[in-house]
Scaffold this motif. Structure first.
Motif, PDB file in Angstrom:
ATOM      1  N   UNK A 138      48.398  51.620  59.999  1.00 54.96           N
ATOM      2  CA  UNK A 138      47.124  51.544  59.282  1.00 54.96           C
ATOM      3  C   UNK A 138      47.128  50.373  58.309  1.00 54.96           C
ATOM      4  N   UNK A 139      48.233  50.159  57.623  1.00 50.07           N
ATOM      5  CA  UNK A 139      48.341  49.032  56.691  1.00 50.07           C
ATOM      6  C   UNK A 139      48.224  47.704  57.429  1.00 50.07           C
ATOM      7  N   UNK A 140      48.872  47.593  58.570  1.00 50.64           N
ATOM      8  CA  UNK A 140      48.776  46.357  59.347  1.00 50.64           C
ATOM      9  C   UNK A 140      47.344  46.107  59.814  1.00 50.64           C
ATOM     10  N   UNK A 141      46.662  47.152  60.256  1.00 48.82           N
ATOM     11  CA  UNK A 141      45.261  46.999  60.703  1.00 48.82           C
ATOM     12  C   UNK A 141      44.377  46.528  59.566  1.00 48.82           C
ATOM     13  N   UNK A 142      44.522  47.155  58.415  1.00 47.05           N
ATOM     14  CA  UNK A 142      43.682  46.772  57.278  1.00 47.05           C
ATOM     15  C   UNK A 142      44.055  45.388  56.760  1.00 47.05           C
ATOM     16  N   UNK A 143      45.331  45.032  56.853  1.00 48.49           N
ATOM     17  CA  UNK A 143      45.729  43.690  56.476  1.00 48.49           C
ATOM     18  C   UNK A 143      45.098  42.646  57.371  1.00 48.49           C
ATOM     19  N   UNK A 144      45.087  42.920  58.664  1.00 48.35           N
ATOM     20  CA  UNK A 144      44.437  42.007  59.614  1.00 48.35           C
ATOM     21  C   UNK A 144      42.943  41.906  59.332  1.00 48.35           C
ATOM     22  N   UNK A 145      42.337  43.026  58.985  1.00 51.99           N
ATOM     23  CA  UNK A 145      40.896  43.025  58.683  1.00 51.99           C
ATOM     24  C   UNK A 145      40.597  42.207  57.425  1.00 51.99           C
ATOM     25  N   UNK A 146      41.438  42.325  56.409  1.00 53.63           N
ATOM     26  CA  UNK A 146      41.238  41.533  55.190  1.00 53.63           C
ATOM     27  C   UNK A 146      41.328  40.044  55.493  1.00 53.63           C
ATOM     28  N   UNK A 147      42.294  39.660  56.313  1.00 52.25           N
ATOM     29  CA  UNK A 147      42.431  38.257  56.683  1.00 52.25           C
ATOM     30  C   UNK A 147      41.177  37.769  57.388  1.00 52.25           C
ATOM     31  N   UNK A 148      40.641  38.575  58.302  1.00 63.32           N
ATOM     32  CA  UNK A 148      39.428  38.201  59.031  1.00 63.32           C
ATOM     33  C   UNK A 148      38.226  38.099  58.097  1.00 63.32           C
ATOM     34  N   UNK A 149      38.125  39.010  57.144  1.00 64.06           N
ATOM     35  CA  UNK A 149      37.010  38.969  56.195  1.00 64.06           C
ATOM     36  C   UNK A 149      37.055  37.693  55.363  1.00 64.06           C
ATOM     37  N   UNK A 150      38.249  37.294  54.935  1.00 64.24           N
ATOM     38  CA  UNK A 150      38.373  36.060  54.165  1.00 64.24           C
ATOM     39  C   UNK A 150      37.931  34.856  54.960  1.00 64.24           C
ATOM     40  N   UNK A 151      38.317  34.824  56.245  1.00 65.61           N
ATOM     41  CA  UNK A 151      37.920  33.701  57.095  1.00 65.61           C
ATOM     42  C   UNK A 151      36.412  33.712  57.340  1.00 65.61           C
ATOM     43  N   UNK A 152      35.827  34.901  57.547  1.00 67.14           N
ATOM     44  CA  UNK A 152      34.383  34.998  57.758  1.00 67.14           C
ATOM     45  C   UNK A 152      33.617  34.565  56.508  1.00 67.14           C
ATOM     46  N   UNK A 153      34.115  34.951  55.357  1.00 68.57           N
ATOM     47  CA  UNK A 153      33.457  34.578  54.107  1.00 68.57           C
ATOM     48  C   UNK A 153      33.493  33.072  53.901  1.00 68.57           C
ATOM     49  N   UNK A 154      34.625  32.456  54.159  1.00 67.71           N
ATOM     50  CA  UNK A 154      34.727  31.006  54.020  1.00 67.71           C
ATOM     51  C   UNK A 154      33.799  30.293  54.986  1.00 67.71           C
ATOM     52  N   UNK A 155      33.710  30.772  56.213  1.00 66.99           N
ATOM     53  CA  UNK A 155      32.826  30.166  57.216  1.00 66.99           C
ATOM     54  C   UNK A 155      31.366  30.294  56.800  1.00 66.99           C
ATOM     55  N   UNK A 156      30.995  31.479  56.302  1.00 69.64           N
ATOM     56  CA  UNK A 156      29.612  31.695  55.869  1.00 69.64           C
ATOM     57  C   UNK A 156      29.249  30.788  54.702  1.00 69.64           C
TER      58      UNK A 156
END
Length: 388
Positions: free
Chosen positions: A18-36
């Motif tokens: 669960x920690x690994x999944x949420x860690x991956x999701x946080x990384x993706x959110x950061x990249x999406x935010x930067x792109x936006x």
């Protein structure tokens, strides 16, 4: 006593995933935010300031937390593996499962290393002098050895760099390195060359001094030596094992074997604190992963070093997540870099091995992912004075 003791490996693994999944999701959110932020139709100083803020702080913070979560997840896998190995009949656990969870590492190799490090008798048969290369004095490099040539001055002890050799006594040698950094005069005073060409070495048992005699013929060829640095170009032999010399660590190592042995297995594997107490004769503060909050902070390590207290640490027996660290191995703590947030370790293997002689470990990896045990020795002025 009844009831369940320990952790449930299945729950640890589930939480780690669960920690690994949420860690991956946080990384993706950061990249999406930067792109936006980069793609929005907005110009001017405020727009530039916002984009810079998102890139430099928000996205970076999310990435850092992502790494932290993933590391914590892997740490839970490690604890699950330890629990599974401790509870299983053969001490191995589910090899394939943990090999996959721990990033492709061979679980069987990892646990074998841990078992060898911690077992009371790591070898099926007694380790012999021949298995350690025979006598140093019978080797080509040792044929003209003269005990009087070993420089046991405090200056030489402080300057010499360790090369461990084939015995698994890093707990002892790392403690020697740390004591040499703290008070080389103390070590020099505790080794005496006798007229008959043997040495008397003072060790300590429960704080009481014990004088142990070491004969040159007892020293094994594959034992600890002083690394000769800058010994010449490759065609001249270079920085090789054969160029390394007998030093204070060679004599201390044999003294420990004579005192604790007489078998070589007597010096294989012990705690960081045990090495410091055997050498300094003073109590050492010990801590381990089972004490949870008992490990010293960076500030405490820095304070202890400023007081010239010797410090050694043991890495995780299963697998430290810093790839420059060997598992179930004891290192000397030589410094703390507050600016970079790193602890500086020295490896008793020296240079020229498959691991670096010096390792810098970020503090967030230090106790969470790498170090399971710390030994902090007494101040030099208390060396040789017995338990406090």
């Amino acid at each position: 006593m009844t009831g369940f003791l320990g952790a449930d490996p299945e729950q640890l693994i589930a939480q780690g995933q669960a920690m690994e999944r949420h860690g991956t999701r946080l990384q993706a959110l950061g990249e999406e935010l930067s792109t936006a932020a980069r793609s929005v139709s907005w110009t001017g100083p405020d727009a530039d300031s916002l984009r810079e803020e998102i890139s430099a702080r928000v996205a970076t913070a999310l990435s850092d937390e992502s790494i932290r979560l993933e590391n914590c997840g892997r740490a839970l896998y490690r604890h699950a593996a330890q629990q599974d190995a401790a509870s299983s009949v053969d001490g191995r656990g589910d090899s394939a499962r943990y090999a996959e969870l721990l990033g492709g590492e061979s679980w069987s190799d990892i646990i074998d290393t841990a078992q060898d490090a911690w077992a009371a008798t790591p070898f099926d048969d007694p380790l012999t002098l021949e298995e350690l290369g025979g006598r140093y004095t019978d080797s080509p490099e040792g044929k003209d050895f003269d005990p009087a040539d070993v420089d046991l001055s405090p200056e030489a002890i402080a300057d010499q760099r360790m090369r461990q050799g084939s015995l698994g006594d890093c707990w002892l040698l790392a403690a020697l390195m740390a004591a040499a950094q703290s008070d080389p005069q103390f070590l020099a005073d505790n080794i005496t060359l006798r007229e008959d060409g043997t040495w008397d070495v003072t060790l300590y048992e429960d704080g009481e001094p014990v004088v142990v005699t070491v004969e040159p013929d007892q020293i094994a060829r594959d034992g600890a030596r002083a690394e000769v640095r800058g010994a010449g170009e490759e065609e001249d032999g270079g920085n090789t094992w054969e160029n390394d010399e007998i030093g204070y660590m060679s004599i201390y190592e044999q003294a420990a074997i004579n005192h604790l042995g007489p078998d070589y297995e007597s010096v294989i594997a012990d705690t960081p604190s045990a090495g410091l107490e055997l050498i300094t004769g003073a109590d050492a503060d010990g801590s381990d992963i089972l004490s949870w909050n008992g490990q010293p902070s960076m500030e405490q390590l820095e304070t202890a070093l400023s007081q010239k207290r010797p410090i050694t640490v043991m890495t995780d027996p299963i697998m430290p997540f810093n790839r420059d660290l060997s598992s179930a191995h004891v290192y000397q703590v030589t410094g703390v870099d507050r600016e970079s947030g790193e602890v500086i370790l020295s490896n008793p293997w020296g240079d020229g091995s498959d691991m670096p002689g010096e390792v810098r470990v970020p503090l967030n990896f230090f106790y969470d992912n790498s170090i399971v045990m710390t030994g902090v020795g007494a101040r030099p002025e208390d060396f040789g004075k017995g338990p406090s």
